[in-house]
Scaffold this motif. Structure first.
Motif, mmCIF file in Angstrom:
data_model
loop_
_atom_site.group_PDB
_atom_site.id
_atom_site.type_symbol
_atom_site.label_atom_id
_atom_site.label_comp_id
_atom_site.label_asym_id
_atom_site.label_seq_id
_atom_site.Cartn_x
_atom_site.Cartn_y
_atom_site.Cartn_z
ATOM 1 N N HIS A 264 48.937 43.800 44.046
ATOM 2 C CA HIS A 264 47.542 42.426 44.445
ATOM 3 C C HIS A 264 46.359 44.178 43.851
ATOM 4 O O HIS A 264 45.549 43.740 44.838
ATOM 5 N N GLU A 265 46.597 44.649 45.054
ATOM 6 C CA GLU A 265 45.570 45.935 45.081
ATOM 7 C C GLU A 265 45.412 46.817 43.381
ATOM 8 O O GLU A 265 46.305 48.045 43.215
ATOM 9 N N ALA A 266 44.754 46.453 42.962
ATOM 10 C CA ALA A 266 44.567 46.775 41.434
ATOM 11 C C ALA A 266 43.795 47.719 40.458
ATOM 12 O O ALA A 266 42.430 47.184 41.029
ATOM 13 N N ALA A 267 43.377 47.990 39.917
ATOM 14 C CA ALA A 267 42.857 48.368 38.417
ATOM 15 C C ALA A 267 42.831 49.161 37.667
ATOM 16 O O ALA A 267 44.809 49.138 37.042
ATOM 17 N N GLY A 268 42.782 48.247 36.269
ATOM 18 C CA GLY A 268 42.616 48.749 34.978
ATOM 19 C C GLY A 268 41.879 48.827 34.142
ATOM 20 O O GLY A 268 41.309 48.632 34.066
ATOM 21 N N THR A 269 42.636 48.508 32.901
ATOM 22 C CA THR A 269 41.409 48.796 31.426
ATOM 23 C C THR A 269 41.827 47.768 31.202
ATOM 24 O O THR A 269 42.617 47.440 30.043
ATOM 25 N N VAL A 270 40.117 47.354 30.545
ATOM 26 C CA VAL A 270 40.043 45.942 29.460
ATOM 27 C C VAL A 270 40.669 46.466 28.594
ATOM 28 O O VAL A 270 40.031 47.617 27.305
ATOM 29 N N SER A 271 41.281 45.838 28.079
ATOM 30 C CA SER A 271 42.177 45.624 26.534
ATOM 31 C C SER A 271 42.178 44.687 25.482
ATOM 32 O O SER A 271 41.237 44.945 24.405
ATOM 33 N N LYS A 272 41.570 43.158 25.879
ATOM 34 C CA LYS A 272 40.681 42.374 24.917
ATOM 35 C C LYS A 272 40.011 41.239 25.936
ATOM 36 O O LYS A 272 40.082 41.268 27.480
ATOM 37 N N VAL A 273 39.317 40.328 25.551
ATOM 38 C CA VAL A 273 38.495 40.028 26.173
ATOM 39 C C VAL A 273 37.869 38.475 25.700
ATOM 40 O O VAL A 273 38.281 38.394 24.339
ATOM 41 N N GLY A 274 38.122 37.253 27.021
ATOM 42 C CA GLY A 274 38.421 35.800 26.159
ATOM 43 C C GLY A 274 36.664 35.902 25.489
ATOM 44 O O GLY A 274 35.708 36.424 25.679
ATOM 45 N N LYS A 275 37.000 34.927 24.641
ATOM 46 C CA LYS A 275 35.334 35.324 23.840
ATOM 47 C C LYS A 275 34.081 34.180 24.650
ATOM 48 O O LYS A 275 33.373 33.532 24.109
ATOM 49 N N ASN A 276 34.322 33.816 26.225
ATOM 50 C CA ASN A 276 33.067 33.872 26.860
ATOM 51 C C ASN A 276 33.101 34.277 27.384
ATOM 52 O O ASN A 276 32.249 34.619 28.758
ATOM 53 N N VAL A 277 33.286 35.919 27.651
ATOM 54 C CA VAL A 277 33.316 36.903 28.372
ATOM 55 C C VAL A 277 31.957 37.988 27.745
ATOM 56 O O VAL A 277 32.316 38.527 26.318
ATOM 57 N N THR A 278 31.180 38.016 28.393
ATOM 58 C CA THR A 278 30.520 39.030 28.028
ATOM 59 C C THR A 278 29.708 40.067 28.373
ATOM 60 O O THR A 278 29.434 41.162 28.274
ATOM 61 N N HIS A 279 30.111 40.543 30.200
ATOM 62 C CA HIS A 279 29.807 41.445 30.927
ATOM 63 C C HIS A 279 30.136 42.697 30.424
ATOM 64 O O HIS A 279 30.987 43.608 31.507
#
Length: 357
Positions: free
Chosen positions: A67-82
């Motif tokens: 649970h102590e984690a960091a990652g890189t965004v691969s895909k976003v859901g349609k409501n995600v804008t930031h």
């Protein structure tokens, strides 16, 4: 690595941790799919591995750990804008129901329906890929590493403890326990302006590390030593009583020392939860000297503060990192964290297969 590689660390039961392939999850409209970079091993992860439970949280079915984690965004859901693909983020692992009085009142860490990574029955994020609520992902500035991003999780515990203790400029602080949580609490207390900090532990090596990271004094607790003796050693080191004492160990001795050592009218913050859920406490000190006692459960609205402290250079968490392992060596990583060999403090597992290349 194949396109469908989602190597995942799954806890099946006591001392039964396995690496297995799982399908890559699909984000919902308000989630992001993360290509995981770094996952730190927490004491709670080790506790689940060794005992299969923490209090009433029991591993009853296979559970992804971490649970102590960091990652890189691969895909976003349609409501995600930031957020957008390619953004590196720190992951706040607990998401409340958003509807109860605690969530609506801003204390979502107390939500009865909290879904927290690697707390039964919820899966954690030690995997190649993982989906998470987008609004609990915090974008990292370019100069903040994913390793530092993963350590925002334990740092947020220290930040929350200091907020609960009202640590401020001029505070005199006692920290009991110089493990990872004690050390991040030390860093947070200094950042909040504490002028003198003493830390206790049963291991001299941990006190030495604490001194390196900014503790003014270290008090070594000997086996069998009474709470009164430890209190006197703390007062002798500081030259006064602490105004705030933060117990990061959570055993009967450290809780008693925290209460007895604190100045009359001062504050005690209980962070660590030892193996015994009940204990004897010096209640007369609490009553007759009006010592306030506050509990801490994880953190709430503290990730932004922790991130700003790291991004601004106010706090350096990198000295906490003692060991790094690739995902395939997860078992070795847990052995190191469990035994503490090599003076282990924070052990990181790199889920990104490109790490080290």
């Amino acid at each position: 690595m194949g396109a469908d590689d989602n190597l995942t660390a799954v806890l099946y039961g006591v001392n039964d941790l396995r690496l297995e392939q799982r399908p890559i999850p699909v984000p919902t409209d308000d989630e992001v799919l993360l290509k995981m970079d770094v996952v730190g091993i927490c004491g709670s992860d080790v506790h689940y591995l060794v005992h299969g439970r923490i209090g009433h949280f029991v591993v009853e079915k296979p559970m992804v750990i971490g649970h102590e984690a960091a990652g890189t965004v691969s895909k976003v859901g349609k409501n995600v804008t930031h957020l957008k693909p390619g953004d590196r983020v720190a992951i706040e692992p607990g998401v409340g129901c958003r509807k109860c009085d605690h969530c609506r009142g801003g204390r979502y860490n107390l939500c009865d329906e909290m879904a927290f990574c690697a707390t039964p029955p919820y899966d954690g994020n030690l995997a190649r890929y993982y989906t998470h609520a987008a609004d609990f992902c915090f974008k990292l500035p370019d100069h903040v590493s994913v390793e530092e991003g993963a350590l925002l999780e334990p740092l947020s515990v220290g930040v929350h403890a200091c907020k609960r203790g009202d640590v401020r400029f001029g505070s005199v602080v006692l920290i009991l326990g110089a493990g990872p949580i004690g050390l991040v609490t030390l860093l947070a207390a200094k950042a909040f302006g504490a002028c003198h900090i003493v830390i206790t532990d049963i291991l001299q090596s941990r006190l030495d590390k604490a001194k390196e990271m900014g503790a003014d004094y270290g008090v070594l607790v000997q086996s069998g030593e009474s709470d009164e003796a430890v209190v006197q050693n703390v007062i002798a080191a500081l030259g006064c009583r602490p105004t705030v004492s933060i117990d990061c160990a959570g055993v009967e001795l450290t809780t008693a020392v925290a209460i007895k050592a604190t100045v009359s009218g001062g504050m005690v913050v209980l962070v660590g939860l030892g193996g015994n859920p009940t204990m004897n406490v010096p209640i007369s000190d609490i009553l007759l000297r009006e010592v306030d006692v506050r509990g801490v459960f994880r953190y709430v609205n503290d990730y932004p503060t922790a991130l700003e402290m790291v991004a601004s250079g106010k706090i350096d968490v990198k000295p906490l990192i003692t060991h790094n392992y690739k995902m395939e060596d997860t078992m070795k990583a847990f052995h190191t964290s469990r035994t503490g060999e090599g003076n282990a403090i924070k052990v990181l597992i790199h889920a990104n297969p490109q790490w080290g290349h």
